[in-house]
Design a protein around this motif. Structure first.
Motif, mmCIF file in Angstrom:
data_model
loop_
_atom_site.group_PDB
_atom_site.id
_atom_site.type_symbol
_atom_site.label_atom_id
_atom_site.label_comp_id
_atom_site.label_asym_id
_atom_site.label_seq_id
_atom_site.Cartn_x
_atom_site.Cartn_y
_atom_site.Cartn_z
ATOM 1 N N SER A 11 0.846 -1.197 0.000
ATOM 2 C CA SER A 11 0.000 0.000 0.000
ATOM 3 C C SER A 11 0.879 1.244 0.000
ATOM 4 C CB SER A 11 -0.910 0.006 1.227
ATOM 5 O OG SER A 11 -1.790 -1.088 1.200
ATOM 6 N N VAL A 12 0.584 2.155 -0.907
ATOM 7 C CA VAL A 12 1.313 3.418 -0.987
ATOM 8 C C VAL A 12 0.330 4.542 -1.236
ATOM 9 C CG1 VAL A 12 3.455 2.371 -1.831
ATOM 10 C CG2 VAL A 12 1.739 3.180 -3.457
ATOM 11 N N GLN A 13 0.797 5.756 -1.034
ATOM 12 C CA GLN A 13 -0.023 6.926 -1.342
ATOM 13 C C GLN A 13 0.230 7.381 -2.770
ATOM 14 O OE1 GLN A 13 0.897 9.765 1.812
ATOM 15 N NE2 GLN A 13 -0.855 9.018 2.995
ATOM 16 N N THR A 14 -0.666 8.181 -3.274
ATOM 17 C CA THR A 14 -0.527 8.741 -4.612
ATOM 18 C C THR A 14 0.838 9.412 -4.762
ATOM 19 O OG1 THR A 14 -2.906 9.107 -4.822
ATOM 20 C CG2 THR A 14 -1.474 10.393 -6.259
ATOM 21 N N GLY A 15 1.495 9.087 -5.881
ATOM 22 C CA GLY A 15 2.818 9.631 -6.150
ATOM 23 C C GLY A 15 3.953 8.757 -5.659
ATOM 24 N N GLY A 16 3.625 7.729 -4.908
ATOM 25 C CA GLY A 16 4.648 6.834 -4.376
ATOM 26 C C GLY A 16 5.155 5.833 -5.391
ATOM 27 N N SER A 17 6.064 4.985 -4.944
ATOM 28 C CA SER A 17 6.695 3.993 -5.823
ATOM 29 C C SER A 17 6.672 2.616 -5.171
ATOM 30 C CB SER A 17 8.151 4.379 -6.108
ATOM 31 O OG SER A 17 8.240 5.606 -6.783
ATOM 32 N N LEU A 18 6.650 1.618 -6.029
ATOM 33 C CA LEU A 18 6.801 0.230 -5.606
ATOM 34 C C LEU A 18 7.598 -0.498 -6.669
ATOM 35 C CD1 LEU A 18 3.241 -0.807 -4.315
ATOM 36 C CD2 LEU A 18 5.320 -0.646 -2.942
ATOM 37 N N ARG A 19 8.282 -1.543 -6.239
ATOM 38 C CA ARG A 19 9.004 -2.383 -7.187
ATOM 39 C C ARG A 19 8.506 -3.813 -7.017
ATOM 40 N NH1 ARG A 19 13.583 -1.744 -10.181
ATOM 41 N NH2 ARG A 19 14.761 -3.629 -10.752
ATOM 42 N N LEU A 20 7.865 -4.321 -8.057
ATOM 43 C CA LEU A 20 7.396 -5.702 -8.060
ATOM 44 C C LEU A 20 8.477 -6.597 -8.633
ATOM 45 C CD1 LEU A 20 3.754 -5.235 -9.403
ATOM 46 C CD2 LEU A 20 4.616 -5.000 -7.064
ATOM 47 N N SER A 21 8.544 -7.808 -8.110
ATOM 48 C CA SER A 21 9.504 -8.775 -8.602
ATOM 49 C C SER A 21 8.799 -10.087 -8.916
ATOM 50 C CB SER A 21 10.606 -9.009 -7.561
ATOM 51 O OG SER A 21 11.585 -9.887 -8.059
ATOM 52 N N CYS A 22 9.259 -10.740 -9.951
ATOM 53 C CA CYS A 22 8.722 -12.040 -10.353
ATOM 54 C C CYS A 22 9.879 -13.022 -10.408
ATOM 55 C CB CYS A 22 8.053 -11.911 -11.712
ATOM 56 S SG CYS A 22 7.450 -13.473 -12.389
ATOM 57 N N ALA A 23 9.838 -14.025 -9.552
ATOM 58 C CA ALA A 23 10.871 -15.049 -9.507
ATOM 59 C C ALA A 23 10.352 -16.323 -10.139
ATOM 60 C CB ALA A 23 11.296 -15.301 -8.067
ATOM 61 N N ALA A 61 1.798 -0.567 -21.833
ATOM 62 C CA ALA A 61 0.479 0.019 -22.038
ATOM 63 C C ALA A 61 0.619 1.530 -21.980
ATOM 64 C CB ALA A 61 -0.484 -0.478 -20.966
ATOM 65 N N ASP A 62 -0.189 2.223 -22.740
ATOM 66 C CA ASP A 62 -0.089 3.689 -22.801
ATOM 67 C C ASP A 62 -0.234 4.324 -21.424
ATOM 68 O OD1 ASP A 62 -1.741 4.091 -26.035
ATOM 69 O OD2 ASP A 62 0.346 3.664 -25.508
ATOM 70 N N PHE A 63 -1.065 3.747 -20.583
ATOM 71 C CA PHE A 63 -1.350 4.397 -19.310
ATOM 72 C C PHE A 63 -0.209 4.251 -18.293
ATOM 73 C CE2 PHE A 63 -2.205 0.349 -17.413
ATOM 74 C CZ PHE A 63 -2.928 -0.391 -18.344
ATOM 75 N N VAL A 64 0.851 3.485 -18.625
ATOM 76 C CA VAL A 64 2.001 3.392 -17.713
ATOM 77 C C VAL A 64 3.287 3.922 -18.323
ATOM 78 C CG1 VAL A 64 0.993 1.424 -16.517
ATOM 79 C CG2 VAL A 64 2.676 1.036 -18.338
ATOM 80 N N LYS A 65 3.261 4.289 -19.588
ATOM 81 C CA LYS A 65 4.472 4.788 -20.240
ATOM 82 C C LYS A 65 5.003 6.019 -19.508
ATOM 83 C CE LYS A 65 3.724 3.017 -24.898
ATOM 84 N NZ LYS A 65 3.401 3.338 -26.316
ATOM 85 N N GLY A 66 6.294 5.983 -19.242
ATOM 86 C CA GLY A 66 6.936 7.077 -18.528
ATOM 87 C C GLY A 66 6.873 6.942 -17.014
ATOM 88 N N ARG A 67 6.078 5.990 -16.517
ATOM 89 C CA ARG A 67 5.961 5.795 -15.068
ATOM 90 C C ARG A 67 6.489 4.426 -14.629
ATOM 91 N NH1 ARG A 67 1.027 5.643 -12.611
ATOM 92 N NH2 ARG A 67 -0.005 4.742 -14.431
ATOM 93 N N PHE A 68 6.269 3.401 -15.439
ATOM 94 C CA PHE A 68 6.664 2.032 -15.083
ATOM 95 C C PHE A 68 7.829 1.600 -15.977
ATOM 96 C CE2 PHE A 68 2.261 0.380 -13.485
ATOM 97 C CZ PHE A 68 2.184 1.461 -12.642
ATOM 98 N N THR A 69 8.701 0.767 -15.418
ATOM 99 C CA THR A 69 9.818 0.207 -16.176
ATOM 100 C C THR A 69 9.934 -1.272 -15.876
ATOM 101 O OG1 THR A 69 11.023 2.311 -16.048
ATOM 102 C CG2 THR A 69 12.274 0.351 -16.672
ATOM 103 N N ILE A 70 9.965 -2.086 -16.942
ATOM 104 C CA ILE A 70 10.150 -3.524 -16.792
ATOM 105 C C ILE A 70 11.602 -3.864 -17.075
ATOM 106 C CG2 ILE A 70 9.517 -4.057 -19.194
ATOM 107 C CD1 ILE A 70 8.127 -6.598 -18.128
ATOM 108 N N SER A 71 12.158 -4.785 -16.310
ATOM 109 C CA SER A 71 13.562 -5.146 -16.502
ATOM 110 C C SER A 71 13.794 -6.590 -16.073
ATOM 111 C CB SER A 71 14.474 -4.213 -15.703
ATOM 112 O OG SER A 71 14.190 -4.304 -14.314
#
Length: 123
Positions: A11-23, A61-71
């Protein structure tokens, strides 16, 4: 056959960041293209981002461009989704998926899925 496990939701507030990981386990993750999808309550699962087997090709997806990065981290056998500038509308269960033969934004083309990790963004 590859098994996928997501982590990093919260849970984060608007403007915050999270990093998801997939193992992955049970297979060589680097042999698969990977994708992130999400599903909000009452809505259909939607594409978020994808990365090719060698990391050379990505799509968003257009709605995440510039905000999300996959690596990808080949040493750790993981795929990550860095999410910045989060909005309440990003609240959803986020799934990691894998497929052979390149990137795709179609959920139906991914045979392998994790159980999901919940992201909640409050205003």
């Amino acid at each position: 056959q590859v098994q996928l496990v997501e982590s990093g939701g919260g849970s984060v507030q608007t403007g915050g960041s999270l990093r998801l990981s997939c193992a992955s386990s049970g297979g060589t993750f680097s042999a698969y293209a990977a994708g992130w999808f999400r599903q909000a309550p009452g809505k259909e699962r939607e594409f978020v981002a994808t990365v090719s087997e060698y990391g050379r090709t990505t799509d968003y997806a257009d709605f995440v461009k510039g905000r999300f990065t996959i690596s990808r981290d080949y040493a750790k056998n993981t795929v990550s989704l860095q999410m910045n500038s989060l909005k309440p509308e990003d609240t959803a269960l986020y799934y990691c998926a894998a497929r052979v033969w390149g990137v795709s934004s179609a959920a139906s083309e991914y045979p392998f899925w994790g159980q999901g990790t919940l992201v909640t963004v409050s205003s």
